[in-house]
Design a protein around this motif. Structure first.
Motif, PDB file in Angstrom:
ATOM      1  N   HIS A  31      49.037  44.056  49.437  1.00 11.20           N
ATOM      2  CA  HIS A  31      48.882  43.423  48.121  1.00 11.20           C
ATOM      3  C   HIS A  31      48.185  44.398  47.156  1.00 11.20           C
ATOM      4  CE1 HIS A  31      47.645  40.005  45.384  1.00 11.20           C
ATOM      5  NE2 HIS A  31      46.666  40.853  45.148  1.00 11.20           N
TER       6      HIS A  31
ATOM      7  N   HIS B 182      49.491  46.357  43.579  1.00  8.90           N
ATOM      8  CA  HIS B 182      48.894  46.449  42.233  1.00  8.90           C
ATOM      9  C   HIS B 182      49.048  47.862  41.674  1.00  8.90           C
ATOM     10  CE1 HIS B 182      47.273  42.526  41.529  1.00  8.90           C
ATOM     11  NE2 HIS B 182      46.472  42.529  42.580  1.00  8.90           N
TER      12      HIS B 182
ATOM     13  N   GLU C  37      49.681  39.025  40.015  1.00 10.71           N
ATOM     14  CA  GLU C  37      49.198  38.661  41.354  1.00 10.71           C
ATOM     15  C   GLU C  37      50.378  38.303  42.259  1.00 10.71           C
ATOM     16  OE1 GLU C  37      46.400  39.223  42.690  1.00 10.71           O
ATOM     17  OE2 GLU C  37      45.555  39.890  40.793  1.00 10.71           O
TER      18      GLU C  37
ATOM     19  N   HIS D   6      44.541  34.032  39.244  1.00 11.39           N
ATOM     20  CA  HIS D   6      45.372  34.203  40.433  1.00 11.39           C
ATOM     21  C   HIS D   6      46.388  33.095  40.651  1.00 11.39           C
ATOM     22  CE1 HIS D   6      42.031  36.921  41.325  1.00 11.39           C
ATOM     23  NE2 HIS D   6      42.896  37.574  42.052  1.00 11.39           N
TER      24      HIS D   6
HETATM   25 ZN   LIG Z   1      45.474  40.964  43.444  1.00 16.31          ZN
END
Ligand SMILES: [Zn+2]
Ligand SMILES: [Zn+2]
Length: 485
Positions: free
Chosen positions: A286, A290, A362, A429
């Motif tokens: 994850h 980003h 996200e 988020h």
């Molecule tokens: Zn994140």
């Protein structure tokens, strides 16, 4: 990122130019000081009241019920609102910046004045954490360490990232005023400086992280090998992988540094203890996502670029809706009205647009996390353990069912270990439940993922074009003149 501190900084320093200061006589310094401290006390007592209720409920039921969690969340929000609202009142109601500058005679001090102006907010935050602490302790399966260490940890986390950046900005402003007195008020110069400072802060961010959080190098071993292999597969470069020490209190991960040669990935101690290696790899993926999707850089562009839209919108609303003159020259009253308009529009704009953008990003990082642990076969299992051996196969293909499940397990475990409700809303988020639902909806449907990726790309391109057009128009119409002092 501590959003409330950003808002506090804006309240304290962003409105300087808009609201004209009125000097504070030395004699009224002490009464105002007492009023400011009373507000800090109010925050602490409110927090304590909520924590006491939460603790009583947990005791009565013998466990941390969802009702108790909701009550605690409501308490945290109330305390947060009271902290910011109270600080807004201290700044504008009590004229706190002038209490420091003219009342205490610190106008020309270097940084000391800024620190004292911010102090009531910091104290109110500490009072709030202190008050809420018994409630948090009652809810957590593994209670945090003693209150003093807990407060120090919270303070470092909240202030450590933003405060050094704010100091760099304020130092740059001081130096610009001193060195280029004639051009430093020019809006173009101001924008350019903000962009340069923003870039500098992004480059230095990893240093701030190491300064403000206790961290250590992730030791050599199977976990590190696994994460290094994952990094190598995606060509993801980092300076180091760090264990972020929270004494087991926080289950979280993060990536810092927009540049490949100065960048850390952080995993908290509790994350490493609480998740299995596959789930940790998914969370790591994850964070890689980003960076691979350049989210940090886009946020930087978004913040600077939004100034154009905001000044334009505030001019339009002020001129047409409120019926004001809208010109650059105006009385004090019209300056204040325009300032308030800009402020309200700014808050609404960031709450809406930044919220949407952040939640999309996200999700995109979540999808990348799934991809990082996917084997590329839509019909697995059997699902090979991708990073257990040095010769990681380069699999590129759709998300696989086991990969999605591993990432979803990681998300749900992070939520459970943090004592978060899966349905609790999060502005930045999105709720865990919605994120899980979205990812599970991608299983066996590569075209749904492609549609999602195209949608995010369109959002980015549309937003970028809008921001550039807004900046261009703001300079062209002169609306940008209302940005600076
Ligand atoms: Zn994140
Ligand atoms: Zn698989």
């Amino acid at each position: 990122m501590p959003v409330s501190l950003l808002i506090a900084l804006f309240l304290a320093f962003g409105t300087d130019a808009i609201l004209p200061p009125s000097p504070v006589p030395r004699g009224s310094v002490v009464p105002r000081l007492i009023e400011a401290m009373a507000e800090v006390g109010l925050v602490g007592l409110t927090a304590l009241a909520f924590a006491t209720l939460v603790r009583a409920r947990v005791r009565r039921r013998g466990r941390a019920t969802s009702g108790a969690r909701r009550l605690f969340a409501a308490g945290s929000r109330t305390v947060g609102a009271l902290t910011l609202g109270g600080y807004a009142w201290i700044i504008h109601g009590l004229g706190w910046p002038e209490v420091v500058r003219s009342g205490l005679g610190l106008r020309d001090a270097i940084l000391l004045d800024e620190v004292l102006i911010l102090l009531p907010f910091v104290l109110a935050q500490v009072a709030g954490w202190w008050g809420l602490y018994p409630g948090e302790r009652a809810l957590l399966a593994r209670p945090p360490a003693g209150v003093a260490r807990y407060l120090a940890l919270r303070a470092r986390q909240t202030l450590g990232m933003v405060l050094p950046a704010a100091l760099i900005f304020s130092l740059a402003q001081d130096l610009a005023r001193r060195w280029f007195p004639s051009t430093s008020e020019d809006p173009g110069f101001q924008m350019g400086m903000m962009a340069a400072m923003g870039a500098l802060v992004m480059v230095l961010a990893p240093a701030f992280v190491r300064l403000s959080w206790p961290t250590r190098r992730l030791p050599d071993g199977p976990l590190r090998d696994r994460l290094e292999r994952l990094s190598a597969r995606f060509g993801f470069r980092h300076t180091d992988i760090l264990v972020w020490e929270t004494e087991g209190a926080i289950v979280n991960a993060g990536v810092t540094g927009a540049l490949p040669w100065y960048r850390y990935v952080l995993l908290t101690d509790a994350l490493i203890d609480g998740l299995d290696p596959h789930e940790i790899a998914a969370v790591f993926g994850h964070e890689v996502g980003h960076i691979r999707h350049r989210h940090l850089a886009f946020f930087g562009f978004f913040f600077v670029g939004s100034m154009g839209i905001l000044t334009l919108a505030s001019d339009l609303v002020y001129a047409h809706v409120l019926g004001g003159p809208g010109g650059p020259a105006g009385s004090t009253g019209s300056t204040v009205a325009q300032g308030a308009t800009t402020l309200l529009l700014g808050v609404g704009y960031f709450a809406a647009i930044f919220g949407v953008l952040s939640r999309r990003f996200e999700r995109q990082a979540d999808v990348f996390g799934c991809r990082a642990v996917s084997c590329g076969r839509v019909d697995c299992p059997p699902h090979p353990d991708l990073y257990s051996r040095p010769d990681t196969p380069a699999v590129d293909g759709p998300l696989c069912p086991v990969g999605i499940r591993m990432f979803v397990n990681a998300l749900e475990n992070v939520a459970a270990l943090n004592g978060m409700e899966p349905t609790a809303r999060s502005w930045r988020h999105g709720s865990i439940a919605r994120r899980v639902e979205f990812l599970e909806g991608l299983e066996g449907k590569p075209q749904a993922e492609r549609r999602f990726q195209v949608g995010v790309s369109r959002l980015r391109i549309g937003l970028a074009l809008g921001l550039i057009a807004g900046l261009f128009l703001a300079f062209w119409t002169g609306a940008i003149e209302h940005l600076g002092p």
